[in-house]
Scaffold this motif. Structure first.
Motif, PDB file in Angstrom:
ATOM      1  N   ASP A  74       0.836  -1.194   0.000  1.00 31.74           N
ATOM      2  CA  ASP A  74       0.000   0.000   0.000  1.00 31.74           C
ATOM      3  C   ASP A  74       0.877   1.252   0.000  1.00 31.74           C
ATOM      4  O   ASP A  74       2.026   1.228   0.439  1.00 31.74           O
ATOM      5  N   ASP A  75       0.293   2.360  -0.449  1.00 32.45           N
ATOM      6  CA  ASP A  75       1.033   3.624  -0.539  1.00 32.45           C
ATOM      7  C   ASP A  75       1.575   4.103   0.807  1.00 32.45           C
ATOM      8  O   ASP A  75       2.576   4.804   0.848  1.00 32.45           O
ATOM      9  N   HIS A  76       0.931   3.728   1.918  1.00 34.44           N
ATOM     10  CA  HIS A  76       1.401   4.223   3.219  1.00 34.44           C
ATOM     11  C   HIS A  76       2.814   3.728   3.543  1.00 34.44           C
ATOM     12  O   HIS A  76       3.484   4.306   4.394  1.00 34.44           O
ATOM     13  N   TRP A  77       3.305   2.687   2.870  1.00 36.99           N
ATOM     14  CA  TRP A  77       4.670   2.205   3.092  1.00 36.99           C
ATOM     15  C   TRP A  77       5.711   3.128   2.472  1.00 36.99           C
ATOM     16  O   TRP A  77       6.900   3.034   2.768  1.00 36.99           O
ATOM     17  N   SER A  78       5.305   4.040   1.616  1.00 35.34           N
ATOM     18  CA  SER A  78       6.236   4.948   0.941  1.00 35.34           C
ATOM     19  C   SER A  78       7.110   5.707   1.934  1.00 35.34           C
ATOM     20  O   SER A  78       8.328   5.802   1.761  1.00 35.34           O
ATOM     21  N   ALA A  79       6.527   6.256   2.976  1.00 33.25           N
ATOM     22  CA  ALA A  79       7.285   7.021   3.968  1.00 33.25           C
ATOM     23  C   ALA A  79       8.305   6.135   4.677  1.00 33.25           C
ATOM     24  O   ALA A  79       9.428   6.566   4.959  1.00 33.25           O
ATOM     25  N   TRP A  80       7.936   4.887   4.963  1.00 33.89           N
ATOM     26  CA  TRP A  80       8.844   3.959   5.648  1.00 33.89           C
ATOM     27  C   TRP A  80      10.040   3.617   4.774  1.00 33.89           C
ATOM     28  O   TRP A  80      11.112   3.312   5.255  1.00 33.89           O
ATOM     29  N   PHE A  81       9.853   3.716   3.459  1.00 31.67           N
ATOM     30  CA  PHE A  81      10.929   3.455   2.505  1.00 31.67           C
ATOM     31  C   PHE A  81      11.518   4.761   1.969  1.00 31.67           C
ATOM     32  O   PHE A  81      11.871   4.876   0.805  1.00 31.67           O
ATOM     33  N   GLY A  82      11.638   5.749   2.823  1.00 28.44           N
ATOM     34  CA  GLY A  82      12.327   6.988   2.472  1.00 28.44           C
ATOM     35  C   GLY A  82      11.634   7.846   1.446  1.00 28.44           C
ATOM     36  O   GLY A  82      12.282   8.617   0.738  1.00 28.44           O
ATOM     37  N   GLY A  83      10.333   7.738   1.321  1.00 30.03           N
ATOM     38  CA  GLY A  83       9.599   8.550   0.351  1.00 30.03           C
ATOM     39  C   GLY A  83       9.645   7.996  -1.058  1.00 30.03           C
ATOM     40  O   GLY A  83       9.302   8.690  -2.016  1.00 30.03           O
ATOM     41  N   SER A  84      10.060   6.746  -1.209  1.00 27.99           N
ATOM     42  CA  SER A  84      10.089   6.120  -2.538  1.00 27.99           C
ATOM     43  C   SER A  84       8.688   6.090  -3.135  1.00 27.99           C
ATOM     44  O   SER A  84       7.687   5.983  -2.419  1.00 27.99           O
ATOM     45  N   THR A  85       8.629   6.150  -4.444  1.00 33.57           N
ATOM     46  CA  THR A  85       7.376   5.999  -5.161  1.00 33.57           C
ATOM     47  C   THR A  85       7.090   4.513  -5.293  1.00 33.57           C
ATOM     48  O   THR A  85       7.966   3.747  -5.710  1.00 33.57           O
ATOM     49  N   LEU A  86       5.890   4.095  -4.922  1.00 35.94           N
ATOM     50  CA  LEU A  86       5.507   2.691  -5.008  1.00 35.94           C
ATOM     51  C   LEU A  86       4.542   2.503  -6.168  1.00 35.94           C
ATOM     52  O   LEU A  86       3.555   3.230  -6.285  1.00 35.94           O
TER      53      LEU A  86
END
Length: 93
Positions: free
Chosen positions: A23-35
Motif C-alpha cells: 500500500d502507498d502508506h509504506w512509501s514514507a517507511w521506505f524513504g519517500g520512494s514511489t511505489l
C-alpha cells in the motif's frame, strides 16, 4: 580541478522490486520512494538513495517487512550520470 563536493551531488536513484502489492502508506517507511503496484503482483519502489548505508537500510526494511526481494537496480548515478543496467550481483539485465 576536483569534482562536486558530496553535499553538491544528487543522490543515486534506485529501483527495487518486491513480491506482493504494498500500500502507498509504506512509501514514507521506505524513504519517500514511489511505489507502483505492477500487474504481475509485484511492487516497484523508485527513489533517491543518498549513499550505500542508506541503501542497506532500505534492504534491511524490506527484509524486516518479510517480503521477497526480487531485484535492485541503480537507475542513475550520484552525479547526474546514468548507471548501466545491472542487478544486485553485478550481472547485466
Amino acid at each position: 580541478m576536483s569534482g562536486p563536493s558530496p553535499d553538491e551531488r544528487e543522490p543515486a536513484r534506485y529501483e527495487m522490486r518486491v513480491g506482493g502489492h504494498l500500500d502507498d502508506h509504506w512509501s514514507a517507511w521506505f524513504g519517500g520512494s514511489t511505489l507502483t503496484r505492477e500487474s504481475d503482483g509485484t511492487t516497484t519502489m523508485r527513489g533517491p538513495v543518498v549513499d550505500q548505508a542508506a541503501l542497506h537500510g532500505l534492504l534491511d526494511r524490506i527484509r524486516d517487512l518479510g517480503v521477497t526481494l526480487i531485484s535492485v537496480q541503480a537507475v542513475s548515478g550520484p552525479r547526474h550520470g546514468h548507471c548501466p543496467d545491472t542487478d544486485i550481483d553485478g550481472g547485466r539485465s
